[in-house]
Motif scaffolding. Structure first.
Motif, short mmCIF file in Angstrom:
data_model
loop_
_atom_site.label_atom_id
_atom_site.label_comp_id
_atom_site.label_asym_id
_atom_site.label_seq_id
_atom_site.Cartn_x
_atom_site.Cartn_y
_atom_site.Cartn_z
N PHE A 103 4.09 28.74 -22.47
CA PHE A 103 4.78 29.86 -21.85
C PHE A 103 3.94 30.47 -20.72
CE2 PHE A 103 6.84 29.63 -25.96
CZ PHE A 103 8.17 29.94 -25.67
N SER A 104 4.63 31.14 -19.83
CA SER A 104 3.97 31.94 -18.80
C SER A 104 3.49 33.24 -19.42
CB SER A 104 4.96 32.25 -17.67
OG SER A 104 5.95 33.18 -18.14
N ASN A 105 2.94 34.12 -18.60
CA ASN A 105 2.68 35.48 -19.05
C ASN A 105 4.01 36.14 -19.40
OD1 ASN A 105 -0.03 35.07 -18.52
ND2 ASN A 105 0.04 36.03 -16.51
N TYR A 106 3.96 37.20 -20.21
CA TYR A 106 5.19 37.89 -20.61
C TYR A 106 5.91 38.50 -19.40
CZ TYR A 106 3.94 37.55 -25.55
OH TYR A 106 3.65 37.09 -26.80
N VAL A 107 7.25 38.49 -19.49
CA VAL A 107 8.09 39.07 -18.43
C VAL A 107 8.72 40.38 -18.89
CG1 VAL A 107 9.99 38.62 -16.83
CG2 VAL A 107 8.59 36.71 -17.66
N PHE A 108 9.21 40.43 -20.14
CA PHE A 108 9.82 41.65 -20.68
C PHE A 108 9.98 41.51 -22.18
CE2 PHE A 108 13.32 38.91 -19.19
CZ PHE A 108 14.01 38.72 -20.36
N HIS A 109 10.34 42.62 -22.82
CA HIS A 109 10.68 42.62 -24.25
C HIS A 109 12.04 43.26 -24.44
CE1 HIS A 109 10.68 43.05 -28.54
NE2 HIS A 109 10.78 44.36 -28.45
N VAL A 110 12.87 42.61 -25.23
CA VAL A 110 14.20 43.13 -25.55
C VAL A 110 14.38 43.12 -27.07
CG1 VAL A 110 16.68 42.78 -25.35
CG2 VAL A 110 15.22 42.38 -23.38
N PRO A 111 14.65 44.27 -27.70
CA PRO A 111 14.86 44.32 -29.15
C PRO A 111 16.14 43.60 -29.57
CG PRO A 111 14.44 46.51 -28.23
CD PRO A 111 14.72 45.60 -27.08
N THR A 112 16.21 43.25 -30.85
CA THR A 112 17.41 42.66 -31.44
C THR A 112 18.11 43.70 -32.30
OG1 THR A 112 16.64 40.37 -31.43
CG2 THR A 112 18.23 40.97 -33.13
N GLN A 113 19.44 43.83 -32.13
CA GLN A 113 20.21 44.77 -32.94
C GLN A 113 21.58 44.21 -33.28
OE1 GLN A 113 19.04 48.47 -30.32
NE2 GLN A 113 19.78 49.24 -32.29
N LEU A 114 22.21 44.84 -34.26
CA LEU A 114 23.56 44.47 -34.67
C LEU A 114 24.56 45.27 -33.85
CD1 LEU A 114 25.35 42.98 -36.87
CD2 LEU A 114 25.26 45.14 -38.14
#
Length: 261
Positions: A103-114
């Motif tokens: 992988f590259s360096n991190y780009v973003f974080h997105v949570p998981t939800q219902l």
């Protein structure tokens, strides 16, 4: 007739031409374009969305020619390993995926939800969801989580090739809910007429063994040249403010930063 001065000019042009006129590095990015506002198509059918704009800016900053190869999400890693593409558009950096690709360096974080209808009394808990039909995308960390924790508890897990198909069945009532990345739901499905009667239910769903600290570009093992190019591009657009400008255009002041990467 060439004078000594003109001969020198021709010599310099000839000796420099392999560098000056060298073709740009070409990179093929795997995308599925079914996940607005991250990946989608515009009115003319061309790739569009947050990840596309970030990738375009990244490529421009390293003077690279970047093309998009459309595939379903679960076909991206096989396509990368088969060298049909060079890079996968950002996906969660999970322990399982790290065994297969880099992988590259991190780009973003997105949570998981219902997500479910506002009138539904649902929470992302196996006892509450027992007997319900919950949609997930094939090959996703959401599918892995649902199969690990909910399937054996009597929750019916239904896998789909892309998010568009999930949204269609969610709206039509063919599934009771969907486990999906929350930002795509918030700024995509919930903003549409079909999504007006739906909402996110309960807190973020997490699992240290399955979920990632963030999303990054997927790259073949030992392809250090491509990894360096992508990381340089990311560094460029973060430093010059282009990444933040694109992020604000899509998500305002929403924090997408990776906290524990």
């Amino acid at each position: 007739m060439l004078t000594k001065k003109n001969w020198f000019r021709v010599f310099v042009l000839v000796t420099l031409s392999p560098v000056v006129f060298a073709s740009q590095p070409a990179l093929r990015f795997g995308v599925d374009l079914t996940y607005p506002p991250f990946q989608s198509t515009d009115k003319t059918g061309h790739p569009a969305g947050f990840e596309i704009d970030v990738t375009d800016a990244l490529c421009k900053s390293i003077d690279a020619k970047c093309d998009y190869v459309i595939n379903t999400f679960d076909a991206q890693i096989p396509a990368l390993l088969a060298k049909k593409i060079d890079v996968i558009s950002p996906l969660g950096v999970t322990p399982k995926r790290m065994k297969a690709i880099d992988f590259s360096n991190y780009v973003f974080h997105v949570p998981t939800q219902l997500v479910a209808q506002k009138s539904a009394n649902l929470l992302p808990q196996s006892d509450v969801l027992k007997g319900k039909i919950i949609a997930v995308q094939q090959g996703s960390i959401q599918e892995a989580y649902a199969n690990k924790y909910w399937l054996q508890a009597g929750v019916n897990i239904k896998s789909y090739p892309d998010q568009d198909a999930i949204y269609q069945d969610l709206y039509a009532g063919r599934v009771d809910g969907a486990l999906s990345p929350s930002v795509g739901i918030m700024f995509g499905f919930l903003q549409t007429p079909e999504g007006k009667d739906f909402e996110l239910k309960g807190p973020e769903v997490t699992d240290a063994d399955l979920f990632s600290a963030g999303s990054a570009y997927g790259i073949r093992k030992n392809d250090e040249q491509t990894r360096k190019l992508i990381n340089q591009g990311l560094q460029n657009i973060i430093k010059n403010g282009m990444y933040e400008k694109i992020k604000k255009r899509y998500f305002g002041d929403l924090d997408l930063s990776v906290k524990n990467g």
